[in-house]
Design an enzyme around this catalytic site. Structure first.
Site, PDB file in Angstrom:
ATOM      1  N   CYS A 291       0.829  -1.210   0.000  1.00 48.82           N
ATOM      2  CA  CYS A 291       0.000   0.000   0.000  1.00 48.82           C
ATOM      3  C   CYS A 291       0.859   1.253   0.000  1.00 48.82           C
ATOM      4  CB  CYS A 291      -0.952  -0.018   1.194  1.00 48.82           C
ATOM      5  SG  CYS A 291      -0.144  -0.144   2.807  1.00 48.82           S
ATOM      6  N   HIS A 318       1.694   5.241   9.748  1.00 48.99           N
ATOM      7  CA  HIS A 318       0.818   4.174   9.241  1.00 48.99           C
ATOM      8  C   HIS A 318      -0.155   3.700  10.312  1.00 48.99           C
ATOM      9  CE1 HIS A 318      -0.466   0.526   7.213  1.00 48.99           C
ATOM     10  NE2 HIS A 318       0.269   0.848   6.159  1.00 48.99           N
TER      11      HIS A 318
END
Length: 492
Positions: A291, A318
């Site tokens: 991602c 994150h």
């Protein structure tokens, strides 16, 4: 006597009625011709009248006036009368270009404009359906399933045929269906879901999905379920090399494998839009990278093309993931055993190095680190870059804004200047990354700091779907064609 309130309400009702008339046109274009309509990248398929009008107002981001719904309706009608073929069509761009040509808004004029505009397009003919199997049904697996179901159209593209999981309980099938039906982050499933325990199937919006229980990839005979030449999407992350993922290819009915994690060894790591042209029909095993890699690589590609990236550091803030502990407990990884919901956790990331697999010219130029934070979704990448020439904040923002709106990377990069934007505002974005223009730091020298938001679940799943479509030969052409953006053309 009419008041300002009455006038505003009447005008809204008029526009809403026009949007309601668009809906059947949008649906027929999609289901009959495979035409995906959007307004500057905002899909208008399966949207309410209010959502369609909201997309029209987004055109203010280009510096233009709000897109006129009446013109959109006329353009959609003309598109239905002109055979286009499977394609992703930006209706706003067509309206703007038709207006720029000074054309009269009549049927003959619109038809002639579209035939001329789309005649040289590379819209692909309808391809044969391709069976898809999801191996693993976790966060990414379920979102890819939602996207596949939403994109089923006439059923001539990607067909979700089965999911493969290990049985977790006696009522495993019901639990899997409920996880597809409800999601704490992404909301409820848009449609209907039915479960047949006897047949071991889930019927979601007319898509019949077989649930197969297995512990060994090679032990499944997919042909027994009438599944042939399927692409298996491995969402488990359990195997990342050719030997491990090759087990899928030993199963009857499987022809290719797509990994939703960074691949190791000689496996191609594809960031769609950046190096997707490297995909070959002969590639049996492909990775959609990570991602974070998908979020930062398109932005880095755009910046490197215009300014040159000499070196830089990528800091990723994150959201916590399922591989961390909710409370302090043993974990084989460093620091990940500490409570994810209570701590910021410094951890490693291979995203900076992984960029080089898509952009070889940046090999050895980037370093990276990550901090896991107590939010369930949406992450932020901070790109601290030294460029090949001096740049101002306004200049690079104008360039990235135009890149997000009109370049070949417009499916991957979005741009925001919302002064109140926070992470939750980017839940559900289908772009790989969103540049926060108001956070950009540049003082006129060769240094710049860019902030890129990304939905590390949904945005990444959208990129996975694009790779799947390219592997199956059904990724729609993007019309009107996008041209690369030159930084000097958007200087402010």
């Amino acid at each position: 006597m009419s008041t300002a309130y009455d006038t505003s309400r009447i005008e809204w009702a008029r526009q809403e009625e026009i949007a309601e008339r668009m809906i059947p046109l949008i649906g027929r274009l999609y289901r009959s011709g495979g035409v995906v309509t959007n307004i500057l990248g905002r899909r208008i398929i399966n949207r309410s009248p209010a959502e369609i009008l909201q997309a029209h107002r987004f055109t203010r981001e280009t510096g233009d006036e709000v897109l006129d719904p009446e013109k959109t309706f006329a353009m959609l009608g003309a598109l239905e009368r002109v055979a286009v073929g499977p394609a992703s069509i930006d209706v706003a761009r067509l309206v703007r270009e038709f207006d720029a040509d000074g054309g009269a808004w009549g049927e003959p004029e619109l038809a002639g404009f579209l035939r001329e505009k789309l005649a040289s397009s590379d819209a692909a003919p309808a391809a044969a359906p391709t069976d898809v199997v999801l191996y693993g049904f976790g966060r990414i697996g379920r979102l890819v399933a939602r996207l596949l179901i939403a994109h089923q159209g006439s059923g001539q593209g990607l067909r979700l045929r089965a999911i493969v999981v290990r049985r977790g309980s006696d009522d495993d099938l019901l639990k899997r269906a409920e996880l597809l039906r409800r999601d704490s982050v992404h909301g409820p499933f848009a449609g209907t879901i039915e479960v047949d325990e006897q047949e071991q199937t889930i019927l979601a919006n007319g898509t019949l999905i077989r649930v197969i229980y297995a512990n060994d990839p090679a032990a499944v005979d997919y042909t027994a379920y009438d599944i042939h030449d399927a692409i298996v999407v491995d969402n488990t992350g359990r195997w990342r090399d050719e030997e491990g993922l090759g087990q899928h290819l030993a199963a009857p009915g499987v022809s290719r494998v797509l990994l939703t994690a960074p691949g190791k060894g000689a496996i191609k790591n594809i960031v769609f839009g950046v190096n997707s042209e490297q995909l070959e029909p002969s590639d049996a095993i492909v990775s959609a990278a990570s991602c974070t890699t998908n979020a930062i690589t398109p932005v880095l590609a755009a910046v490197d093309e215009a300014y040159g990236v000499v070196r830089g550091h990528v800091e990723t803030v994150h959201s916590f993931t399922n591989d961390q502990n909710l409370i302090d407990n043993f974990h084989p990884g460093s620091r990940r055993g500490r409570a994810a919901s209570l701590n910021m956790v410094i951890t490693e990331t291979g995203a900076a190095k992984a960029v080089a697999k898509a952009l070889p010219q940046l090999a050895g130029r980037l370093t990276g680190s990550a901090i896991r934070v107590p939010t369930p979704n949406v992450s932020l990448a901070i790109l601290n870059l030294e460029l090949g020439r001096d740049v101002t904040r306004d200049e690079i923002n104008a360039y990235l804004r135009q890149t997000a709106l009109t370049s070949p990377l417009r499916q991957q990069i979005d741009y925001s200047e919302n002064p109140d934007a926070v992470s939750s505002d980017f839940v559900g974005t289908n772009r790989a990354g969103v540049v926060d223009g108001l956070a950009t730091l540049a003082a006129g020298d060769d240094r710049v700091i860019l902030y890129v938001w990304y939905d590390n679940e949904f945005g990444y799943s959208a990129q996975v779907l694009r790779v799947l479509e390219r592997m199956a030969g059904v990724h729609p052409a993007i019309l009107p064609e996008r041209r690369p953006v030159r930084a000097e053309a958007v200087l402010v």
